[in-house]
Design a protein around this motif. Structure first.
Motif, PDB file in Angstrom:
ATOM      1  N   ALA A 109       0.829  -1.202   0.000  1.00 16.99           N
ATOM      2  CA  ALA A 109       0.000   0.000   0.000  1.00 16.99           C
ATOM      3  C   ALA A 109       0.864   1.253   0.000  1.00 16.99           C
ATOM      4  CB  ALA A 109      -0.932  -0.009   1.215  1.00 16.99           C
ATOM      5  N   LYS A 110       2.008   1.186   0.693  1.00 19.97           N
ATOM      6  CA  LYS A 110       2.951   2.307   0.667  1.00 19.97           C
ATOM      7  C   LYS A 110       3.440   2.554  -0.757  1.00 19.97           C
ATOM      8  CE  LYS A 110       4.566   4.549   4.414  1.00 19.97           C
ATOM      9  NZ  LYS A 110       4.956   5.979   4.437  1.00 19.97           N
ATOM     10  N   MET A 111       3.778   1.472  -1.454  1.00 19.32           N
ATOM     11  CA  MET A 111       4.215   1.599  -2.838  1.00 19.32           C
ATOM     12  C   MET A 111       3.084   2.128  -3.712  1.00 19.32           C
ATOM     13  SD  MET A 111       6.401  -1.861  -3.504  1.00 19.32           S
ATOM     14  CE  MET A 111       7.843  -2.273  -2.523  1.00 19.32           C
ATOM     15  N   ALA A 112       1.887   1.613  -3.490  1.00 19.45           N
ATOM     16  CA  ALA A 112       0.743   2.038  -4.289  1.00 19.45           C
ATOM     17  C   ALA A 112       0.476   3.523  -4.120  1.00 19.45           C
ATOM     18  CB  ALA A 112      -0.492   1.228  -3.897  1.00 19.45           C
ATOM     19  N   ASN A 113       0.701   4.035  -2.911  1.00 21.09           N
ATOM     20  CA  ASN A 113       0.492   5.460  -2.681  1.00 21.09           C
ATOM     21  C   ASN A 113       1.484   6.296  -3.490  1.00 21.09           C
ATOM     22  OD1 ASN A 113       1.213   8.055  -0.877  1.00 21.09           O
ATOM     23  ND2 ASN A 113      -0.930   7.499  -0.587  1.00 21.09           N
ATOM     24  N   ARG A 114       2.735   5.830  -3.518  1.00 16.31           N
ATOM     25  CA  ARG A 114       3.743   6.530  -4.321  1.00 16.31           C
ATOM     26  C   ARG A 114       3.351   6.507  -5.797  1.00 16.31           C
ATOM     27  NH1 ARG A 114       9.547   7.410  -3.992  1.00 16.31           N
ATOM     28  NH2 ARG A 114       9.467   6.599  -1.874  1.00 16.31           N
TER      29      ARG A 114
END
Length: 421
Positions: free
Chosen positions: A145-150
């Motif tokens: 999810a952290k990657m998806a936010n980026r």
């Protein structure tokens, strides 16, 4: 049932807060400076494109600021904290569970029916209700999810929302240093093992990673493979300490001024304790001269003390703090900073009372009443509306904040005034 997380992150949060109340800043390069207007701590997208680096000293950038018309503002933490609370409250009402990760980030646990359409509706609602733009990344694990936010921020056409299942072609383009939980010191060690991308770490032997980097590393491998190992922390962990420290607007020589500053910082720390219903049992006080002026005498002492009984009552904490300060103060130095750390925190239910004492004692009730009244008045009328005498009145040592905007949402005196003609 497949678990899905969303990470909602406010875009350029400090700058966005300033733009809510001054729309003239929209489209202009904006930077926000740290305490004492020292370094850049927030940048708008326009400022980032100019190459202004995070943490850069403001005095070195004066020419660039003038050349490119950069709007420079002092940090306004009262405004940012209140706007953060409004954003979090808006999102909390729409999900079953939420973990506030930082002042501008929150993990959301999504229900099965909540997907990309829900995220776009939530994003629009936050923007409409608070004025703050957010980006939302959706994935099976918190790491993804952290990657998806980026990706939600960086992908053209994403519109601020990106749902990510951990596709290998995307992971192959993400460096290990950009993975949540991988610190800078781990990147060279992973490189020695031939692991330089998220995809390579995903495909690594989890048992080997555990032997090399412990259980945290193994969890990251599983998270990259879509197996959720890092749960949502709906209840924040108990804080280990509370700190309050700031540099002075001018060098301070005399003990009385240092006492005023330290008393002010202790009062703020005590307020933080009471907001979380915590008590402190230990205190650390420090003094600092300016290390960037090596031609001047240097002195960086620290003193520790223990309260007779755990407390969050401001006078108790100020009394101990001033005793510690006087024990380390020495003449002949120009001090740049002082501060306090409150340690060994315990919840109210865990406070050890003295023999024969109980919570219904008259002195205890009186203290609780005074603390409650002071905190409520300062919340309603603005911080430091009610202060203790030891905090002083002139405060010539206070921080430089020459470009600070009004506290639009937390101080009646600073509300914008509209006049009808």
């Amino acid at each position: 049932m497949t678990t899905r997380f969303a990470l909602a992150d406010c875009n350029n949060f400090y700058c966005s807060c300033e733009r809510v109340f001054d729309p003239r800043l929209i489209g202009k390069p904006v930077v926000v400076l740290s305490n004492n207007d020292g370094c850049v701590i927030a940048r708008s997208e326009e400022a980032k494109k100019l190459g202004i680096a995070m943490g850069a000293p403001a005095f070195q950038l004066q020419g660039a600021f003038r050349e490119h018309g950069v709007v420079v503002l002092s940090s306004n933490y009262a405004l940012y904290g209140d706007m953060s609370a409004r954003v979090m409250q808006t999102m909390r009402a729409s999900v079953s569970q939420m973990e506030v990760y930082s002042i501008d980030e929150a993990f959301l646990l999504l229900d099965p029916a909540q997907g990309e359409a829900f995220a776009r509706a939530l994003r629009a609602q936050v923007r409409q209700w608070t004025g703050i733009p957010i980006s939302i990344g959706i994935a099976p694990t918190k790491t993804l999810a952290k990657m998806a936010n980026r990706l939600a921020k960086k992908t053209p056409g994403a519109g601020g929302v990106f749902e990510f299942a951990g596709e290998d072609d995307i992971l192959s383009r993400i460096e290990c240093g950009d993975i949540w939980g991988i610190g800078r010191r781990l990147v060279p060690r992973l490189a020695q093992m031939g692991i330089g991308t998220a995809l390579q770490l995903k495909n690594a032997d989890a048992a080997l990673i555990r032997r090399k980097f412990g259980v945290v590393g193994e969890r990251i491998v599983h998270e990259l493979n879509g197996l959720s190992c890092i749960p949502l922390e709906a209840i924040p962990a108990l804080r280990k300490g509370v700190a309050s420290a700031k540099s002075f607007g001018k060098p301070v020589f005399d003990l009385p001024e240092l006492e005023e500053a330290l008393a002010s910082y202790i009062a703020r720390a005590a307020e933080k304790l009471r907001a979380q219903d915590l008590y402190a049992t230990e205190m650390q006080v420090f003094l600092e001269t300016n290390p960037f002026q090596p031609d001047l005498p240097q002195y960086h002492p620290t003193a520790h003390g223990t309260l007779e009984k755990a407390s969050h009552h401001t006078p108790d904490l100020i009394a101990l703090g001033l005793r510690l300060l006087r024990s380390i103060y020495r003449t002949g130095y120009l001090y740049k900073k002082t501060g306090v750390f409150l340690n060994e925190l315990v919840p109210a239910a865990g406070v050890q009372l003295a023999l024969g004492q109980n919570d219904s004692d008259a002195p205890t009730r009186k203290r609780l009443a005074v603390d409650s009244i002071v905190d409520e008045l300062n919340r309603k009328l603005g911080r430091n509306t009610v202060t203790f005498g030891s905090m002083g009145t002139q405060r010539e040592w206070k921080m430089r904040q020459q470009k600070k905007t009004p506290r639009y949402t937390t101080c009646w005196k600073e509300l914008p005034i509209v006049k009808a003609r």
